[in-house]
Design an enzyme around this catalytic site. Structure first.
Site, PDB file in Angstrom:
ATOM      1  N   ARG A  59       0.810  -1.226   0.000  1.00 24.94           N
ATOM      2  CA  ARG A  59       0.000   0.000   0.000  1.00 24.94           C
ATOM      3  C   ARG A  59       0.838   1.269   0.000  1.00 24.94           C
ATOM      4  NH1 ARG A  59      -3.251  -3.620   2.690  1.00 24.94           N
ATOM      5  NH2 ARG A  59      -2.426  -3.060   4.717  1.00 24.94           N
ATOM      6  N   GLU A  96       4.774 -11.037  14.741  1.00 27.63           N
ATOM      7  CA  GLU A  96       4.223 -11.628  15.962  1.00 27.63           C
ATOM      8  C   GLU A  96       4.569 -13.123  16.006  1.00 27.63           C
ATOM      9  OE1 GLU A  96       0.115 -10.702  16.316  1.00 27.63           O
ATOM     10  OE2 GLU A  96      -0.073 -11.694  18.267  1.00 27.63           O
TER      11      GLU A  96
HETATM   12  P1  AMP Z   1       3.680  -2.832  11.439  1.00 29.10           P
HETATM   13  O1  AMP Z   1       4.954  -3.460  10.952  1.00 29.10           O
HETATM   14  O2  AMP Z   1       3.046  -3.594  12.569  1.00 29.10           O
HETATM   15  O3  AMP Z   1       3.840  -1.362  11.764  1.00 29.10           O
HETATM   16  O4  AMP Z   1       2.629  -2.977  10.280  1.00 29.10           O
HETATM   17  C1  AMP Z   1       2.633  -2.105   9.258  1.00 29.10           C
HETATM   18  C2  AMP Z   1       2.039  -2.695   8.003  1.00 29.10           C
HETATM   19  O5  AMP Z   1       0.917  -3.523   8.235  1.00 29.10           O
HETATM   20  C3  AMP Z   1       1.589  -1.560   7.162  1.00 29.10           C
HETATM   21  O6  AMP Z   1       2.225  -1.712   5.908  1.00 29.10           O
HETATM   22  C4  AMP Z   1       0.092  -1.677   7.055  1.00 29.10           C
HETATM   23  O7  AMP Z   1      -0.258  -1.682   5.704  1.00 29.10           O
HETATM   24  C5  AMP Z   1      -0.283  -2.983   7.694  1.00 29.10           C
HETATM   25  N1  AMP Z   1      -1.241  -2.880   8.830  1.00 29.10           N
HETATM   26  C6  AMP Z   1      -0.986  -3.202  10.118  1.00 29.10           C
HETATM   27  N2  AMP Z   1      -2.065  -3.076  10.889  1.00 29.10           N
HETATM   28  C7  AMP Z   1      -3.047  -2.634  10.079  1.00 29.10           C
HETATM   29  C8  AMP Z   1      -4.432  -2.300  10.286  1.00 29.10           C
HETATM   30  N3  AMP Z   1      -5.025  -2.399  11.490  1.00 29.10           N
HETATM   31  N4  AMP Z   1      -5.145  -1.869   9.220  1.00 29.10           N
HETATM   32  C9  AMP Z   1      -4.562  -1.771   8.000  1.00 29.10           C
HETATM   33  N5  AMP Z   1      -3.289  -2.081   7.749  1.00 29.10           N
HETATM   34  C10 AMP Z   1      -2.529  -2.522   8.758  1.00 29.10           C
END
Ligand code: AMP
Length: 171
Positions: A59, A96
């Protein structure tokens, strides 16, 4: 900004039970909303010389090229493993459960270049942190990170110490 929030669709239990998914497709199809997001992501960096804007698959690819265009910068994709054809640098990071990896072309960022990293959501910060490392390993300077929305309660920002982190919306 509340108006922008109203354009983001919240989908419970996607992609798995317990996750509230922030769906930006409803924002993307709104002409004024899309313009506000692209302008908002770029505006903070208007007065700096940004050489390249990185988008994180998938995205991040939607927003980063438009921000790069607005800032008169180049666009560089950071991709999931095995997608980039030439020599790559790779970084593995913890999820996770298990690990994931991201890749960038080795010649995509030159030492000393100012890099802005863009993605849709800052959640736990694991992905963004990995991309910061990837850029620095190539000698790039992380000018900042821009997100459409940040899930404050997950504390992802704490994984990006010393980085300029901008999010248009907070949850
Ligand atoms: P993180 O590594 O946990 O910060 O996750 C980031 C990635 O996961 C981003 O590229 C987001 O596109 C996706 N992501 C994580 N949580 C969500 C959520 N609740 N809604 C939409 N996209 C999410």
């Amino acid at each position: 900004m509340d108006q922008l929030k109203s354009l983001i669709r919240e989908v419970p239990d996607f992609p798995k039970p317990g996750i509230l998914f922030y769906d930006i497709t409803t924002l993307l199809k709104d002409a004024a909303g899309l313009r506000r997001v692209i302008d908002g992501l770029g505006s903070h960096y208007q007065s700096q010389k940004i050489d390249v804007v990185i988008g994180i698959e998938a995205r991040g690819f939607i927003f980063a090229p438009a921000v790069a265009y607005a800032l008169n910068a180049g666009f560089v994709p950071v991709r999931k493993p095995g997608k980039l054809p030439a020599a790559t640098a790779r970084i593995e990071y913890k999820l996770e459960y298990g690990t994931d990896a991201l890749e960038i072309h080795r010649d995509a960022v030159q030492p000393g270049q100012n890099v802005l990293i863009v993605d849709d959501v800052l959640a736990t910060g694991g992905t963004a942190h990995a991309v910061v490392d990837l850029v620095r390993n190539l000698g790039g300077v992380v000018a900042g990170l821009g997100f459409v929305l940040e899930l404050d309660f997950l504390g992802g920002r704490a994984k990006l110490p010393g980085c300029d982190v901008q999010a248009l919306l907070h949850y």
